[in-house]
Design an enzyme around this catalytic site. Sequence first.
Site, PDB file in Angstrom:
ATOM      1  N   LYS A   6      57.036  34.311  24.896  1.00 41.61           N
ATOM      2  CA  LYS A   6      56.429  34.546  23.590  1.00 41.61           C
ATOM      3  C   LYS A   6      56.984  35.814  22.943  1.00 41.61           C
ATOM      4  CE  LYS A   6      52.055  32.255  24.775  1.00 41.61           C
ATOM      5  NZ  LYS A   6      50.581  32.397  24.873  1.00 41.61           N
ATOM      6  N   SER A  49      51.853  37.493  30.986  1.00 46.11           N
ATOM      7  CA  SER A  49      52.771  38.522  30.503  1.00 46.11           C
ATOM      8  C   SER A  49      52.315  39.932  30.876  1.00 46.11           C
ATOM      9  CB  SER A  49      52.896  38.425  28.975  1.00 46.11           C
ATOM     10  OG  SER A  49      51.623  38.552  28.374  1.00 46.11           O
ATOM     11  N   GLN A 109      51.215  43.060  29.501  1.00 43.96           N
ATOM     12  CA  GLN A 109      50.548  43.131  28.206  1.00 43.96           C
ATOM     13  C   GLN A 109      49.542  44.258  28.171  1.00 43.96           C
ATOM     14  OE1 GLN A 109      46.985  40.053  28.201  1.00 43.96           O
ATOM     15  NE2 GLN A 109      48.813  39.029  29.035  1.00 43.96           N
ATOM     16  N   HIS A 113      45.951  45.354  25.379  1.00 38.69           N
ATOM     17  CA  HIS A 113      45.160  44.986  24.216  1.00 38.69           C
ATOM     18  C   HIS A 113      44.884  46.243  23.389  1.00 38.69           C
ATOM     19  CE1 HIS A 113      44.809  41.213  26.237  1.00 38.69           C
ATOM     20  NE2 HIS A 113      44.136  41.742  27.243  1.00 38.69           N
ATOM     21  N   GLU A 170      38.162  43.891  28.434  1.00 41.04           N
ATOM     22  CA  GLU A 170      37.880  42.670  29.182  1.00 41.04           C
ATOM     23  C   GLU A 170      37.540  42.976  30.635  1.00 41.04           C
ATOM     24  OE1 GLU A 170      41.539  40.620  28.424  1.00 41.04           O
ATOM     25  OE2 GLU A 170      42.495  41.349  30.239  1.00 41.04           O
ATOM     26  N   LYS A 191      39.883  44.391  22.345  1.00 38.78           N
ATOM     27  CA  LYS A 191      39.672  43.349  23.349  1.00 38.78           C
ATOM     28  C   LYS A 191      39.553  43.942  24.755  1.00 38.78           C
ATOM     29  CE  LYS A 191      41.732  39.060  25.109  1.00 38.78           C
ATOM     30  NZ  LYS A 191      43.013  38.385  25.373  1.00 38.78           N
ATOM     31  N   HIS A 240      48.648  45.533  31.991  1.00 37.18           N
ATOM     32  CA  HIS A 240      48.192  44.678  33.081  1.00 37.18           C
ATOM     33  C   HIS A 240      48.889  43.330  32.977  1.00 37.18           C
ATOM     34  CE1 HIS A 240      45.547  43.747  29.670  1.00 37.18           C
ATOM     35  NE2 HIS A 240      45.400  42.537  30.190  1.00 37.18           N
ATOM     36  N   ARG A 258      52.588  42.028  23.952  1.00 37.89           N
ATOM     37  CA  ARG A 258      53.364  41.632  25.133  1.00 37.89           C
ATOM     38  C   ARG A 258      54.708  42.341  25.169  1.00 37.89           C
ATOM     39  NH1 ARG A 258      51.125  36.980  22.863  1.00 37.89           N
ATOM     40  NH2 ARG A 258      49.618  35.891  24.218  1.00 37.89           N
TER      41      ARG A 258
END
Length: 472
Positions: free
Chosen positions: A307, A115, A117, A119, A144, A142, A282, A301
């Site tokens: 979702k 997706s 999205q 964080h 990453e 989050k 991203h 998202r």
Amino acid sequence: MAGPTPPPPEEEPSSPSLRLRCAVQHYEWGRRGEASLVARLSDANADDHGPDPARPYAELWMGTHPSAPSSLLADGLLRDWLARHPAALGPAVAARWGGDLPFLFKVLSVAKALSIQAHPDKDLAEVLHALRPATYKDGNHKPEMAIAVTEFRVLCGFAGIQELKDVLRTVPEVENLVGPEDAAKLLSVKEYHGVNEVKSCLRSAFTKLMTASKEAVSEAITKLIFRLNAESKVRTLTEKENLVLSLEKQYPEDVGVLSAFFFNYIKLSPGEALYIGANEPHAYLSGECIECMATSDNVVRAGLTPKYRDVQTLCSMLTYKQVSYRSETMTISNFDHMPRPRKDAFPRSSENSSSQDPGYKPALTYVFPEILRGVPVQPYVRRYTPPFDEFEVDCCSLPPGELVVISPVPGPSVYLVMAGEGEIQVDSMPNGEKSKQGDVFFVPAYTEVKFSASGPECMQLYRAGVNSRFFN
């Protein structure tokens, strides 16, 4: 894998090295059966008859997050073991993050785009978790990092202002959804107007696109696909246009197809890495990677997904930071007003020298998003260090017959044997243990580890641990 070695804590964990049984996530976007690296890694230590060829194997989770916690082969959940043996974390880690691993280690096998999205940062994560705990499952941030194992394609961060202006001029379907007022503002804004004004115009235009009605989005995508298919017969489509055609086949009538025009399209080669901070948009598109992050599963998202979509939250939380570059001979301020090159038009490294070629042009590298290639820290070992306290990742490529000694570090580590086979020896154990592809080990703080490679191929290992900068 070298690092500071303070005196060990008084309490010693009961076992210096612990094999883990790790969970697989079967998200629909994962590669299926033996085509998935996740399936091959998990199958190497499974008792069944191999991966199901029809089932997606998307992610291998190595850590303590309650959504898919790792367990010890003979002693229950790793998280419960850590609660009984806090010295395994080291005093600094235990003091900062309590009795838990601060990082979550993963392998991803991506067949279909994830997706659009972002964080949330920690403050927003706490708010979202309190409001919708079923969707936002924890109150942590989050950040990453993804390290490409194969070619790994990503949308990350907003494109530069000139590229976005080109989108509005050449993609009428996007311009119509953005609307004449916001399109005009973005087309007229100049970088020297200031960062805040550019961000304001970008935020307004992007929000208008993402909140367009389903009917308007469907109509725009239908027109776009018809036009691109027709134009492909008389000209070569751009990489971004071909990407949009591919995304539409995966997610028909999805606004995320159109939003791809706003983002940087990046292709990581094996061994290259990309880190993503809080509130940065991203989407992973395809390929396989090692991923490490703070221990969280929070995802906001807004497109390319069946979702739950939290479009207003995503549009309001983003930094709206745009791509920037640096070169050997140009400062950022001088370079900002030059036309942007295509992403594939410049070398991926700035190690070239102007003395090598009279026609040399300065090599351009990303400042944002920044691409890491790992820094050698000892023979056979490269380290990827993002600007986050919770984690770093080492990659060790050990030729047959060679040995690597990994010095003790003051925090916990998780090791994955990605390929090959050999032996692991921990601290002063007189005998080592066999290790092979798919093995995962938890190693407590202040523990020396030796790996030796055997067999015909290179033994490849990845280690996740707390960022060395945290201890310094």
